[in-house]
Write a protein that holds these residues in place. Structure first.
Motif, PDB file in Angstrom:
ATOM      1  N   TYR B 184      -2.459  26.485 -43.877  1.00 32.05           N
ATOM      2  CA  TYR B 184      -1.682  27.520 -44.568  1.00 32.05           C
ATOM      3  C   TYR B 184      -2.541  28.761 -44.687  1.00 32.05           C
ATOM      4  O   TYR B 184      -3.763  28.701 -44.555  1.00 32.05           O
ATOM      5  CB  TYR B 184      -1.235  27.042 -45.961  1.00 32.05           C
ATOM      6  CG  TYR B 184      -2.347  26.536 -46.851  1.00 32.05           C
ATOM      7  CD1 TYR B 184      -3.095  27.415 -47.645  1.00 32.05           C
ATOM      8  CD2 TYR B 184      -2.657  25.173 -46.893  1.00 32.05           C
ATOM      9  CE1 TYR B 184      -4.119  26.938 -48.458  1.00 32.05           C
ATOM     10  CE2 TYR B 184      -3.685  24.696 -47.701  1.00 32.05           C
ATOM     11  CZ  TYR B 184      -4.412  25.587 -48.490  1.00 32.05           C
ATOM     12  OH  TYR B 184      -5.435  25.111 -49.281  1.00 32.05           O
ATOM     13  N   SER B 185      -1.897  29.909 -44.932  1.00 33.83           N
ATOM     14  CA  SER B 185      -2.710  31.101 -45.170  1.00 33.83           C
ATOM     15  C   SER B 185      -2.771  31.389 -46.657  1.00 33.83           C
ATOM     16  O   SER B 185      -1.888  30.978 -47.427  1.00 33.83           O
ATOM     17  CB  SER B 185      -2.192  32.303 -44.383  1.00 33.83           C
ATOM     18  OG  SER B 185      -0.793  32.390 -44.452  1.00 33.83           O
ATOM     19  N   GLY B 186      -3.824  32.067 -47.067  1.00 32.46           N
ATOM     20  CA  GLY B 186      -4.019  32.355 -48.482  1.00 32.46           C
ATOM     21  C   GLY B 186      -5.041  33.453 -48.661  1.00 32.46           C
ATOM     22  O   GLY B 186      -5.427  34.135 -47.710  1.00 32.46           O
ATOM     23  N   ASP B 187      -5.496  33.586 -49.884  1.00 34.28           N
ATOM     24  CA  ASP B 187      -6.439  34.641 -50.229  1.00 34.28           C
ATOM     25  C   ASP B 187      -7.826  34.355 -49.652  1.00 34.28           C
ATOM     26  O   ASP B 187      -8.370  33.270 -49.822  1.00 34.28           O
ATOM     27  CB  ASP B 187      -6.524  34.751 -51.751  1.00 34.28           C
ATOM     28  CG  ASP B 187      -7.434  35.873 -52.181  1.00 34.28           C
ATOM     29  OD1 ASP B 187      -6.978  37.029 -52.129  1.00 34.28           O
ATOM     30  OD2 ASP B 187      -8.599  35.592 -52.522  1.00 34.28           O
ATOM     31  N   LEU B 188      -8.361  35.356 -48.968  1.00 37.27           N
ATOM     32  CA  LEU B 188      -9.665  35.189 -48.303  1.00 37.27           C
ATOM     33  C   LEU B 188     -10.747  34.756 -49.277  1.00 37.27           C
ATOM     34  O   LEU B 188     -11.504  33.823 -49.011  1.00 37.27           O
ATOM     35  CB  LEU B 188     -10.057  36.510 -47.624  1.00 37.27           C
ATOM     36  CG  LEU B 188     -11.477  36.600 -47.061  1.00 37.27           C
ATOM     37  CD1 LEU B 188     -11.652  35.645 -45.890  1.00 37.27           C
ATOM     38  CD2 LEU B 188     -11.794  38.031 -46.615  1.00 37.27           C
ATOM     39  N   LEU B 191     -10.223  31.167 -50.402  1.00 39.40           N
ATOM     40  CA  LEU B 191     -10.398  30.159 -49.359  1.00 39.40           C
ATOM     41  C   LEU B 191     -11.850  30.018 -48.924  1.00 39.40           C
ATOM     42  O   LEU B 191     -12.347  28.907 -48.745  1.00 39.40           O
ATOM     43  CB  LEU B 191      -9.523  30.491 -48.146  1.00 39.40           C
ATOM     44  CG  LEU B 191      -8.023  30.206 -48.292  1.00 39.40           C
ATOM     45  CD1 LEU B 191      -7.253  30.833 -47.134  1.00 39.40           C
ATOM     46  CD2 LEU B 191      -7.754  28.701 -48.338  1.00 39.40           C
ATOM     47  N   THR B 192     -12.535  31.138 -48.729  1.00 39.22           N
ATOM     48  CA  THR B 192     -13.889  31.045 -48.149  1.00 39.22           C
ATOM     49  C   THR B 192     -14.918  31.906 -48.860  1.00 39.22           C
ATOM     50  O   THR B 192     -16.065  31.970 -48.431  1.00 39.22           O
ATOM     51  CB  THR B 192     -13.873  31.474 -46.658  1.00 39.22           C
ATOM     52  OG1 THR B 192     -13.688  32.891 -46.600  1.00 39.22           O
ATOM     53  CG2 THR B 192     -12.794  30.764 -45.870  1.00 39.22           C
ATOM     54  N   GLY B 194     -14.971  34.971 -48.685  1.00 41.62           N
ATOM     55  CA  GLY B 194     -15.231  36.104 -47.786  1.00 41.62           C
ATOM     56  C   GLY B 194     -15.982  35.725 -46.527  1.00 41.62           C
ATOM     57  O   GLY B 194     -16.178  36.554 -45.632  1.00 41.62           O
ATOM     58  N   LYS B 195     -16.401  34.475 -46.459  1.00 39.41           N
ATOM     59  CA  LYS B 195     -17.169  34.029 -45.283  1.00 39.41           C
ATOM     60  C   LYS B 195     -16.247  33.615 -44.141  1.00 39.41           C
ATOM     61  O   LYS B 195     -15.064  33.362 -44.321  1.00 39.41           O
ATOM     62  CB  LYS B 195     -18.018  32.806 -45.673  1.00 39.41           C
ATOM     63  CG  LYS B 195     -19.260  33.150 -46.499  1.00 39.41           C
ATOM     64  CD  LYS B 195     -20.455  33.299 -45.577  1.00 39.41           C
ATOM     65  CE  LYS B 195     -21.695  33.787 -46.312  1.00 39.41           C
ATOM     66  NZ  LYS B 195     -22.241  32.772 -47.205  1.00 39.41           N
TER      67      LYS B 195
END
Lengths: 597, 199
Positions: B184-188, B191-192, B194-195
């Protein structure tokens, strides 16, 4: 019903231990030596062979399944399934040695990577010849290309089945959608296909598991396409043979983990392969004898009964020759290999190869033409990213030549788009920095969102596109090698212009930046790895090789159910269609045998 | 969320314990670290130059190791040896000879006495970034040999590839997610942090 799990686990146990395999194998071999008579023989264990084996065995037929390559057992023979890039030499790049040995397989650019190259043939050991370039990408092992396939699964519709007749091209399909529909239902329910039904006549609904998700950019593109185009074109998630909910029958099949390492073999059994699904089902009946390392090179024809009586086999390892007999024979060796076997099967009645009264055997080669489309950068999504690696993309079903404003006078038929949106692994700043801490930072950050629309187009059947045997160039088993002489035609090249233009239009309409079309020029056939047409179906024995049940017209106990039977190519990925036709043909054969018994 | 916190912690811990070293000390540490390593393709001089060069391209930072600390020189040596065609190996050898000759202030300078300035001067002059023009290539478009810029570009690319594909960077610096089990897509940031992902 017998407890299948016990039988399946036995299948697994046997293969857990090398000595056990050897003993089992010797036992099987011994049984075969003593009794060369079977009800049915299936040649090949890929997408089609697996289905033929399952259906014939489940109908109670003692079935010998012959595979020219080595044994590959589900899960345990997937040696790279869990390897990370640092576990592989050179980050997984194809080595020089692999590229040299597999120089034709390497033409794809992806099949020779270290994590998957063991599933593709050694071109030095398995040579073929090219009058015109043909990329024949394949694997010789149990499971065939069902292990490495692209898994996109779409039905043909009556738009496809009626196309040749409507356009006066080649010959008419001897079947229509209603004949195949129940078989599509059956195979989809068994293998598990995920996706979204749309209720379109030319893009039939399927028995689907829940769709995979589009990502944020793909959702945006979906909205933009529906909003900005008035010809009913639309974007949907790809329909792929992955389990997205629950389980399916087979050797431990569970839901997709979104690792995107499918081509190495799936330890979760999440995508359909013969190894995880159809072959274990055939094995569970107790009716299957599977013999790897068995190169079938001839179907034996009996002039008196006008039927095939068996096959000739060379053991790939010992090079010993064997003959096996059966009442019915299924050729599922792949379009090229099945045609090659038939061309080698010469008799007084069939001096040009079994079933070749029409002179069409080995002709009408088709593949889908692609490597054309457009790319762009999507701005405004920098604060978004994705979780998981989806081994699936978007699909834009055919929207050309369906009547009304969709008609295009420059070319016949149509195409669909695959592709999707993803973020680059590293920041675009990498290209603007030379060295130092800022570069370190840039290589650890995700980059731009890239959108790709990659078109797959229908190829018209053309008698001059052919393969034939070179009797002077033999392989190490003394068998003639295949020579290809085929290329895409005028209709395909005209279609490619439209394929690129429409991709550019859609990406521009969506407001993306840096929209750039591409076209590799449709260099050669084969890279689609959708070889079709070498023993086409038809109504008239004078112009086709197979009848409407995939039987050879003049030798009806031989069925050909791989890509060879395709009368036209459609633009859809064809494997699902091979499965449906195979299941139908196998049940036809079983019913006929039972009636005669 | 937990993963993001864990990542932050890794970054923080590394940042506190390892002080940013000067380039000179990197050179010293590298030469000692890699002394035992015997390259398959590279000559001793090429090995020295490559080891110095990759650490200028991707130096140690407060939270990340230098390229040589994650065996980037070994990666590149093996890559040239096993992946490049024989023809490309010969082209690489010639390019290396030329690079070394250009690096040396004069012919007698020993290879281990090249300074940081010697390296950065060459990188500043020849390594191209987006939009730059390779004059050497323009002058000789058909030449089979690599231009200085092409060779340095190739080394930069190999350095990044070796770095991102190393176990240390792949598992501990980038976001490592071997079995995502969903898509799924979500907030950068969520989720990571920013990495980028390693897989």
């Amino acid at each position: 019903m017998a407890d299948k799990s016990i039988i399946y686990s036995r299948f697994n146990l046997e293969s857990d231990n090398n000595i056990a395999i050897k003993t089992t194998y010797q036992l099987i071999t011994k049984t075969i030596m003593e009794n060369h008579q079977f009800d049915a023989i299936v040649v090949g264990t890929g997408i089609s062979g697996g289905w033929a084996a399952k259906e014939l065995c489940e109908n109670g037929l003692k079935t010998l399944v012959l595979e020219r390559g080595r044994m590959v057992k589900h899960v345990e023979d997937y040696p790279t399934a869990h390897l990370d890039p640092w576990d592989l030499p050179n980050g997984g790049k194809a080595s020089r040695e692999t590229r040299e040995r597999k120089h034709k397989q390497h033409r794809t650019g992806y099949t020779t990577q270290e994590a998957r190259q063991h599933f593709f043939v050694d071109d030095l050991k398995h040579p073929y010849n090219e009058e015109r370039r043909f990329d024949w990408i394949r694997g010789y092992h149990v499971g065939g290309r069902s292990l490495m396939w692209g898994r996109q699964s779409y039905r043909l519709s009556d738009v496809d089945f009626e196309a040749n007749k409507k356009d006066g091209i080649a010959v008419d399909w001897p079947v229509r959608y209603k004949d195949i529909e129940p078989w599509y239902d059956k195979v989809e329910e068994y293998i598990g296909v995920s996706g979204q039904n749309l209720g379109l006549k030319h893009f039939p609904d399927q028995k689907l598991l829940k769709p995979m998700n589009l990502n944020c950019v793909e959702e945006h593109l979906q909205e933009q396409i529906s909003e900005k185009f008035d010809d009913d074109r639309l974007l949907t998630i790809g329909r792929t043979a992955h389990i997205t909910e629950g389980t399916k029958e087979g050797l431990g099949r569970s839901t997709c983990q979104y690792r995107d390492r499918c081509m190495r073999g799936c330890p979760y059994g999440a995508y359909f392969s013969s190894n995880s699904s159809t072959l274990p089902a055939a094995e569970a009946t107790g009716n299957m004898t599977l013999r790897p390392n068995s190169i079938v090179h001839e179907v034996i024809y009996d002039e008196k009964t006008k039927q095939a009586t068996g096959v000739r086999v060379i053991d790939a390892e010992t090079k010993k020759k064997h003959v096996y007999h059966a009442k019915v024979i299924f050729l599922c060796a792949s379009a090229m290999a099945s045609a090659s076997i038939l061309l080698q099967s010469k008799s007084e009645r069939f001096p040009n190869g079994l079933g070749n009264d029409s002179g069409e055997l080995g002709h009408n080669i088709m593949d889908h033409h692609f490597h054309v489309g457009a790319q762009a950068t999507a701005e405004g999504f920098d604060d978004k990213h994705i979780k998981g690696r989806r081994a699936n993309g978007i699909y834009i079903p055919r929207f050309r030549n369906l009547g009304g404003k969709t008609d295009n006078k420059d070319f016949l038929r149509g195409y669909g788009y695959q592709g999707g949106a993803s973020r680059e692994d590293t920041s675009e700043m990498v290209a603007e920095l030379k060295y130092g801490p800022k570069l370190v930072d840039a290589i650890l950050k995700p980059g731009e969102w890239n959108v790709n629309l990659l078109a797959f187009g229908e190829t018209l059947p053309d008698h001059s596109n052919r393969m034939y045997l070179d009797e002077n160039k033999k392989d190490e088993w003394g068998l003639p090698t295949i020579t290809f002489d085929a290329a895409f035609g005028e209709n395909e090249f005209k279609m490619r212009k439209d394929m690129q233009e429409e991709a550019i239009k859609m990406l521009k309409a969506a407001g993306y930046k840096n929209v750039r079309g591409y076209d590799n020029g449709g260099k050669a056939m084969g890279l689609g790895i959708h070889e079709m047409g070498t023993a086409r179906m038809g109504k008239d024995p004078k112009t086709s090789v197979l009848n409407k049940y995939n039987q050879i017209h003049a030798c009806n106990n031989v069925y050909v159910t791989d890509g060879a039977f395709m009368t036209s190519s459609g633009c859809q990925n064809p494997s699902l269609t091979y499965m449906a036709f195979t299941a139908r043909a196998a049940n036809h054969a079983a019913k006929k045998l039972k009636k005669n018994a | 969320m937990k993963r993001r916190d864990a990542l932050k912690n890794i970054g923080l811990a590394a940042g506190f314990t390892i002080a940013a070293p000067s380039l000179l000390s990197i050179f010293q540490s590298c030469t000692t670290n890699t002394e035992t390593w015997v390259p398959k393709f590279l000559t001793p001089n090429e090995k020295t130059v490559l080891t110095d060069l990759v650490d200028i391209i991707l130096p140690k930072t407060a939270s990340t190791p230098a390229a040589s600390e994650v065996n980037v020189p070994q990666f590149i040596d093996k890559y040239i040896d096993e992946v490049l065609s024989i023809e490309d190996q010969a082209i690489t050898r010639t390019a290396f000879e030329r690079l070394i000759a250009t690096l040396k202030p004069n012919e007698t300078t020993p290879i281990d006495q090249l300074t940081e300035d010697n390296y950065t001067a060459i990188l500043d002059r020849y390594l191209l970034v987006k939009g730059d023009i390779d004059i050497e290539r323009e002058e000789n478009p058909e030449a089979k040999s690599m231009t200085q810029s092409e060779f340095l570009g190739q080394l930069k690319w190999l350095t990044i590839t070796g770095y991102r594909n190393s176990e240390q960077v792949g598992e501990n610096i980038l976001v490592y997610d071997p079995i995502p089990s969903a898509y799924y897509s979500g907030d950068l940031q969520e989720l990571t942090g920013g990495k980028a992902y390693s897989l």
